[in-house]
Scaffold this motif. Sequence first.
Motif, short mmCIF file in Angstrom:
data_model
loop_
_atom_site.label_atom_id
_atom_site.label_comp_id
_atom_site.label_asym_id
_atom_site.label_seq_id
_atom_site.Cartn_x
_atom_site.Cartn_y
_atom_site.Cartn_z
N ALA A 115 0.86 -1.18 0.00
CA ALA A 115 0.00 0.00 0.00
C ALA A 115 0.89 1.23 0.00
O ALA A 115 2.06 1.18 0.41
CB ALA A 115 -0.92 0.02 1.21
N LYS A 117 1.19 3.64 1.80
CA LYS A 117 1.70 4.13 3.09
C LYS A 117 3.16 3.75 3.32
O LYS A 117 3.87 4.44 4.04
CB LYS A 117 0.81 3.65 4.22
CG LYS A 117 -0.56 4.31 4.16
CD LYS A 117 -1.41 4.07 5.37
CE LYS A 117 -2.67 4.91 5.32
NZ LYS A 117 -3.62 4.49 4.27
N ASP A 148 -4.13 -1.13 6.82
CA ASP A 148 -2.95 -0.65 6.10
C ASP A 148 -1.92 0.10 6.96
O ASP A 148 -0.73 -0.11 6.83
CB ASP A 148 -3.36 0.27 4.94
CG ASP A 148 -4.02 -0.51 3.82
OD1 ASP A 148 -3.89 -1.75 3.80
OD2 ASP A 148 -4.65 0.12 2.96
N PRO A 259 -7.24 8.77 -4.44
CA PRO A 259 -8.19 8.11 -3.55
C PRO A 259 -7.93 8.59 -2.12
O PRO A 259 -6.82 8.45 -1.61
CB PRO A 259 -7.83 6.62 -3.68
CG PRO A 259 -7.07 6.51 -4.97
CD PRO A 259 -6.35 7.82 -5.12
N SER A 260 -8.95 9.19 -1.49
CA SER A 260 -8.68 9.94 -0.25
C SER A 260 -9.53 9.52 0.93
O SER A 260 -10.69 9.17 0.79
CB SER A 260 -8.89 11.44 -0.50
OG SER A 260 -7.93 11.93 -1.42
N GLY A 261 -8.90 9.60 2.09
CA GLY A 261 -9.58 9.37 3.36
C GLY A 261 -9.25 10.50 4.31
O GLY A 261 -9.99 11.46 4.45
N ASN A 262 -8.09 10.41 4.92
CA ASN A 262 -7.67 11.44 5.87
C ASN A 262 -7.01 12.66 5.23
O ASN A 262 -6.47 13.51 5.92
CB ASN A 262 -6.72 10.83 6.92
CG ASN A 262 -7.50 10.23 8.07
OD1 ASN A 262 -8.47 10.84 8.55
ND2 ASN A 262 -7.12 9.06 8.51
N PHE A 263 -7.00 12.73 3.91
CA PHE A 263 -6.49 13.90 3.19
C PHE A 263 -4.97 14.04 3.31
O PHE A 263 -4.39 15.07 3.03
CB PHE A 263 -7.16 15.19 3.71
CG PHE A 263 -7.16 16.34 2.73
CD1 PHE A 263 -8.03 16.36 1.66
CD2 PHE A 263 -6.29 17.41 2.89
CE1 PHE A 263 -8.04 17.44 0.77
CE2 PHE A 263 -6.29 18.49 2.00
CZ PHE A 263 -7.17 18.51 0.94
N GLY A 264 -4.27 12.95 3.72
CA GLY A 264 -2.82 13.04 3.84
C GLY A 264 -2.15 12.99 2.48
O GLY A 264 -1.29 13.82 2.15
N THR A 423 -3.12 3.23 -4.84
CA THR A 423 -2.78 3.27 -3.41
C THR A 423 -2.63 1.90 -2.77
O THR A 423 -2.16 1.81 -1.64
CB THR A 423 -3.79 4.11 -2.61
OG1 THR A 423 -5.11 3.60 -2.83
CG2 THR A 423 -3.73 5.57 -3.04
N ALA A 424 -3.04 0.83 -3.44
CA ALA A 424 -2.82 -0.52 -2.88
C ALA A 424 -2.84 -1.53 -4.02
O ALA A 424 -3.33 -1.24 -5.11
CB ALA A 424 -3.89 -0.88 -1.85
C1 LIG Z 1 -4.62 5.25 3.72
C2 LIG Z 1 -5.16 4.85 2.40
C3 LIG Z 1 -5.90 5.76 1.60
C4 LIG Z 1 -6.27 7.14 2.08
O1 LIG Z 1 -5.17 8.00 2.16
P1 LIG Z 1 -5.28 9.38 2.98
O2 LIG Z 1 -3.91 9.89 3.05
O3 LIG Z 1 -5.83 9.00 4.35
O4 LIG Z 1 -6.22 10.27 2.26
C5 LIG Z 1 -6.32 5.33 0.36
N1 LIG Z 1 -6.05 4.09 -0.10
C6 LIG Z 1 -5.36 3.20 0.63
C7 LIG Z 1 -5.12 1.84 0.08
C8 LIG Z 1 -4.87 3.54 1.91
O5 LIG Z 1 -4.17 2.65 2.63
#
Ligand SMILES: *Cc1c(COP(=O)(O)O)cnc(C)c1O
Length: 479
Positions: A115, A117, A148, A259-264, A423-424
Motif C-alpha cells: 500500500a 503508506k 494498512d 483516492p482519499s480518506g484522511n487527506f494526507g 494506493t494498494a
Molecule cells: C490510507 C489509504 C488511503 C487514504 O489516504 P489518505 O492519506 O488517508 O487520504 C487510500 N487508499 C489506501 C489503500 C490507503 O491505505
Amino acid sequence: MLYLSTRGHSDRKRFCDILLEGLAPDGGLYLPERYPRIDDAALTRLRTAYHEQGYAELAFQILSLYIDDIPAADLKRLCEKTYTAEVFGTGEIVPLRHLEDGLWLEALSNGPTLAFKDMAMQLLGNLFEYELARRGEQLNILGATSGDTGSAAEYAMKGKAGVRVFMTSPSGRMSPFQQAQMFSLQDANIHNIAIEGVFDDCQDIVKAVSNDLEFKRRYKIGTVNSINWARLLAQVVYYFAGYVQATETNDQKVSFTVPSGNFGNVCAGHVARMMGLPIDRLVVATNENDVLDEFFRTGVYRVRGSADTHETSSPSMDISKASNFERFVFDLLGRDAARTQALFGDALARDGRFDLSADPHFAEAATRYGFASGKSTHADRLATIKDNFVRHGVTIDTHTADGVKVALEQRGDAAVPMIVLETALPIKFAETIVQALGQPPERPAKFEGIEALPKRVQLMPADAEAVKDYIRRHVPEAA
Ligand SMILES: *Cc1c(COP(=O)(O)O)cnc(C)c1O
C-alpha cells in the motif's frame, strides 16, 4: 526552515523536533512557515536527478529544502537506504503505467505491505532510528489499525533500534491477508495486540493511554499517525516523480486524482503544487464516506457520527473526518490561524460542522488551488475493476478503482495527462476482486502461503488498563 502550528499558539520548531511529535500543543497541525519555490531551472535539475540518479536522489533534493537540522550527507544516506529497488520492487520506485488516452496509473504500492503508506513509513522508520540514536532516546509507538497503517508501521519499524511498536487491531476484523502480514512478523520489537472489539474500541484505548500523561511520559509513548509532517513530506516526492515521468518539458501540466480518506496523500499534492510543480488539478476521490467530496462541492465540512460512517469495500478510506484537512483550510484562508482555530477548534467541537459556502475564499479551492472532487460507491468499484480488466488487462484494487472512476468523470482536457495514484495492490482486498471478476487477483510471489505462517499476537479485552499492563511488562522502565 521553521514549522508553525495551524492554530497559531505553539512555538515554531525545527524538523527533528516535530518529527517525533503528533499534534502541536495548541491542537493544530504543523506546516512549514513558507513553501520553498521550485523555479524552471530547479525543476529541470529535479527531472535530471530522477532520470539519471533515481528516486532516492530526487527525495534527497526535495527533503533538503525542508530539513536543515540533519547533515546533508546523513539525509542522503537515509534516502538511499530507504528507496531501493529491493524494497520497492523496481528501479523507478513509482513507475507510471499507461491505461488509455491521457490516463495513467502511478504505482505507489510495491513496497513491503503493498500500500502507498510504505512510501512514507519506510522513510519514517529510518528517520526515527537515526534521530533516537542521536538523542540517546527510545520511543514506544502505540497505534490502532484496521489494516494498512498498522502493517506499514510495523514493516517500517521492525528491527529498528530504539523503537518498539504496540499495534492494536480489532480481533478477526481485518482481511486474512492483512492479519497474516502483521501477525507473522517475528521481530522482538513488534507487538500485535488483537482487541476483542471494533476499530473504535482500539482508537479509544490509544486515546485513553495517551491521555494518561504520567504513563505516556514514563513509557515514552508516541504515534505514527497520518498527521505526522514527515510522512506528508515524504509523499510530496512522488508527485514530482509522477510529473517528470509524464512530461518531457516543464511547460506541460498534469493533473492527479487521489483516492482519499484522511487527506494526507492529496495534501502532499497540494504542497507540491504550492512549491510550483505544474499541477493543473488535484481531484479528491472518496468512497461512500464522502466528507471531502461534500466540502469541495458545497463548502460545508461536516464530521460524521459513527452511525453515519460506512464500512465499505475500500476500507482504508472509511473515515468520519479527514485529519489532515486543517492544513489545507489554513492555506485556503490565507493562513489565518485565528479563523482556523475558530473552525477546527471551536465550531467542530460545538456543532460538528462548519460552512464556508459564503466565504470568498471557498471558490478559490477550485480556481486558485486546483481542487475538484468526486465520489464512488461499491457498485462503481465493481464496474470499474471489471472495466479495467476487460479493456486494459489490468487488475486494480478497490481504492484505486474509486480513483479511476472519479478520474474518468473529471478528466477534462485530454492534453493534460491525468495521473491516478494507485494506493494498494488488489491482493489485499481479494474478496471484492472475486466479486468483480469472478477470479482472485494475482499474488506477488513473496506473499505465497503467508496465511500459514506462525502468528505472533496477543488477544486482549477492550480495556486500556490491560494494554497499559502489557506495555509495562514489555518496556524496561526508562531511567
Ligand atoms: C490510507 C489509504 C488511503 C487514504 O489516504 P489518505 O492519506 O488517508 O487520504 C487510500 N487508499 C489506501 C489503500 C490507503 O491505505
